[in-house]
Design an enzyme around this catalytic site. Sequence first.
Site, PDB file in Angstrom:
ATOM      1  N   GLU A 192       0.599  -0.962  -0.039  1.00 40.54           N
ATOM      2  CA  GLU A 192       0.263  -0.025   0.440  1.00 40.54           C
ATOM      3  C   GLU A 192       0.491   1.147  -0.390  1.00 40.54           C
ATOM      4  O   GLU A 192       0.341   2.430  -0.571  1.00 40.54           O
ATOM      5  CB  GLU A 192      -0.763   0.025   1.196  1.00 40.54           C
ATOM      6  N   HIS A 204     -10.505  -4.545   9.982  1.00 41.55           N
ATOM      7  CA  HIS A 204     -11.536  -4.583   8.864  1.00 41.55           C
ATOM      8  C   HIS A 204     -12.441  -3.582   9.421  1.00 41.55           C
ATOM      9  O   HIS A 204     -13.130  -3.554   7.887  1.00 41.55           O
ATOM     10  CB  HIS A 204     -12.066  -6.285   7.678  1.00 41.55           C
TER      11      HIS A 204
END
Lengths: 438, 426
Positions: free
Chosen positions: A174, A243
């Site tokens: 990322e 998450h």
Amino acid sequence: HKYLFIFTEEINFTAILTSPSISPLRHSPWGKKMAARIHGGAGAGAATALSTFNPKKLVAPSRTNLPAARSSKRCIVAAAGSDASKSLRVGHSQKLIANAAVATKAETSATTGTGHELLLFEALQEGLEEEMDRDPHVCVMGEDVGHYGGSYKVTKGLADKFGDLRVLDTPICENAFTGMGIGAAMTGLRPVIEGMNMGFLLLAFNQISNNCGMLHYTSGGQFTIPVVIRGPGGVGRQLGAEHSQRLESYFQSIPGIQMVACSTPYNAKGLMKAAIRSENPVILFEHVLLYNLKEKIPDEEYICNLEEAEMVRPGEHITILTYSRMRYHVMQAAKTLVNKGYDPEVIDIRSLKPFDLYTIGNSVKKTHRVLIVEECMRTGGIGASLTAAINENFHDYLDAPVMCLSSQDVPTPYAGTLEEWTVVQPAQIVTAVEQLCQ
Amino acid sequence: MATSFSATLPLHGSQENRLLLPPIRLAPPPPSFLGSTRSLTVPSSRRLYHAHAARRSPVVGVQEVVKEKKVTNSLLITKEEGLVLYEDMILGRSFEDMCAQMYYRGKMFGFVHLYNGQEAVSTGFIKLLTQSDSVVSTYRDHVHALSKGVSARAVMSELFGKVTGCCRGQGGSMHMFSKEHNMLGGFAFIGEGIPVATGAAFTSKYKREVLKQDCDDVTVAFFGDGTCNNGQFYECLNMAALYKLPIIFVVENNLWAIGMSHLRSTSDPEIWKKGPAFGMPGVHVDGMDVLKVREVAKEAVTRARRGEGPTLVECETYRFRGHSLADPDELRDAAEKAKYAARDPITALKKYLVENKLASEGELKTIEKKIDELVEEAVEFADASPQPGRSQLLENVFADPKGFGIGPDGRYRCEDPKFTEGTAQV
């Protein structure tokens, strides 16, 4: 043909269809038949706000003008029976999303009858595709955006159309690919960077804070960084702590970026397009549970203003400020409140940074009471900043202290019951309004 | 989409472009670094690994390129090139020396990192680039900016924090940007610039393949030995090799990351070996010799322009001063410093030019004088320039100032004159 059936126990369609009262029978053949019959109603019907519910208006214009289900691919959605697990997840989430999910807006074509119906992720895809058609410098990069079509199908089909370089499947890095997007933006491209889940962008925080937000300034205005960083966040359905993160609060202090949160297919497409066209770096927050919302949106091209808030439901008694998924909890609570005699004004702030103080201010000046309902954490969340901004700017107009309902300061638990208590529920909103309006 | 290893060519394999490179030697014993406080002991297992790895992958590292400076047949540079190189290195050295003076006189503040001793790397690479090629650097970026073409005036003013600086005084020593010369910074955190460089190289490839433009711009990313233990470095090596981006990763290995010796912080100190692990050539070169650096750079840049992908070049170099002007530089051994001072790149090039009759002492002295005047003039210019006004505070935060939002009165904040003047309460 299968239809996604947005439904709730409380609205009684007896008035329109002279049928017995319907319970959520999503999976039964009878339920499907009902879906077929009131499909026309459900689409446009979803667009009503509660106090302006008019059964006659609901039926007449929309049903005849809707595109036939056969011809329009978009009307056919993952629904009962097609993909059990998906529909289960979707169905489950529908319990919390009221039928008045999609708000009345002057700009939507729900009342005019033209337009096409689609789901929120399809709206995002449409917006993205239109912008990629319009400007060859727009490209997408992220994990699984290309061949896989995006883990939430937002970029489905784009790699086939635009090629593997324009819709780039990145390795799992990322920080590096966000930085790569920023470098590409500095040298002329307009990347749309997808974080598979917003939480993964924590790994890219270095690039987002130091480069994305800062480089336009530290270079003395020489380099612009027209990136869009987007991804799904928020508390989902028992996805676990990592998450289920809300990164709005972490990113909000970064100078030089704008943050917007979409909540309906209409504003999802509009904000996506506006974000891509903007010269500023924009972070677009989507929500995992809202991807399957259905709404009719205009055929003609439109964009939403990045800095403006959206009036969901005008009212007189109290201003409720919210964004993203909490909008639907608020609307559900609004039903109860209306029945109890309150008249809440609901504003979806949409622009998390900067705040639209004009819309918010006008509302505060009218109602004199403010309730903020957000999914962010209590500490240092968007609500905290908004409370400060309202107190600073509109203190004289307040009759009661600004109340802020946020998620608990806990890592989101896995257990369903605990997860439900982490997030603000409609009942709490009702109680808060009653308390404020005493 | 993924490049197969068999397709990647080793550095010397290209038929069309044979350079003065010796054939690749496999598995020689790695030398101990000159000036290391401890000599490098190589365990026998490592030697085995060398041979084994070389057999497995067709892409290998090159350890000693251009063993000899003097090639018997022809010289490596022409007179013009030689003078350009010399002038650039002298500019770098004089400028940095002047920076030190100005810092101790209180004209600039904060962290200032000087490049003395490493000029060969900057000059060797950047003087091969065109204006549209990009350079990305770290906080030790003054000389990279100067080599790329940013005027000494602009850099000095930026250091003084004046409006006429290349970043209007908003960046400072560690953020030298120039859109005109494609200097993409200047980054304060190490490793931060490498993904940005990867992005610039991505744009180059995108322009060629998607926009169908005639673009063969390359990007050169400079960073140090400390950065080579950072995740961003490895992530970008992977992506650059995967997408075959036109980028050159240049490691300025000066053996020290502030006070941390490279040997104490790295499990395998030979950074050039990390290139082949990702499928790109890794080259080790003597970074105190501008001609050797230039030869390696030529090959790497040509590779990138041809679309053959990235190269990792490790330049063994040394900084004569401390890490920054605030660093007392007590840890480094005096003998080590002396050893590298004897290999001063400027003295070496001067010797080469004079010995090979490419230039006379007089010509070189003229250049030095010219540069001295240039740097003095830059200081005067910076001194005379104005400080930024208050209205500059909020400019450039957003490219589109509507990003400041809509104020309570319904107007965009940026339309409020008091806001742009910096007197409105935000």
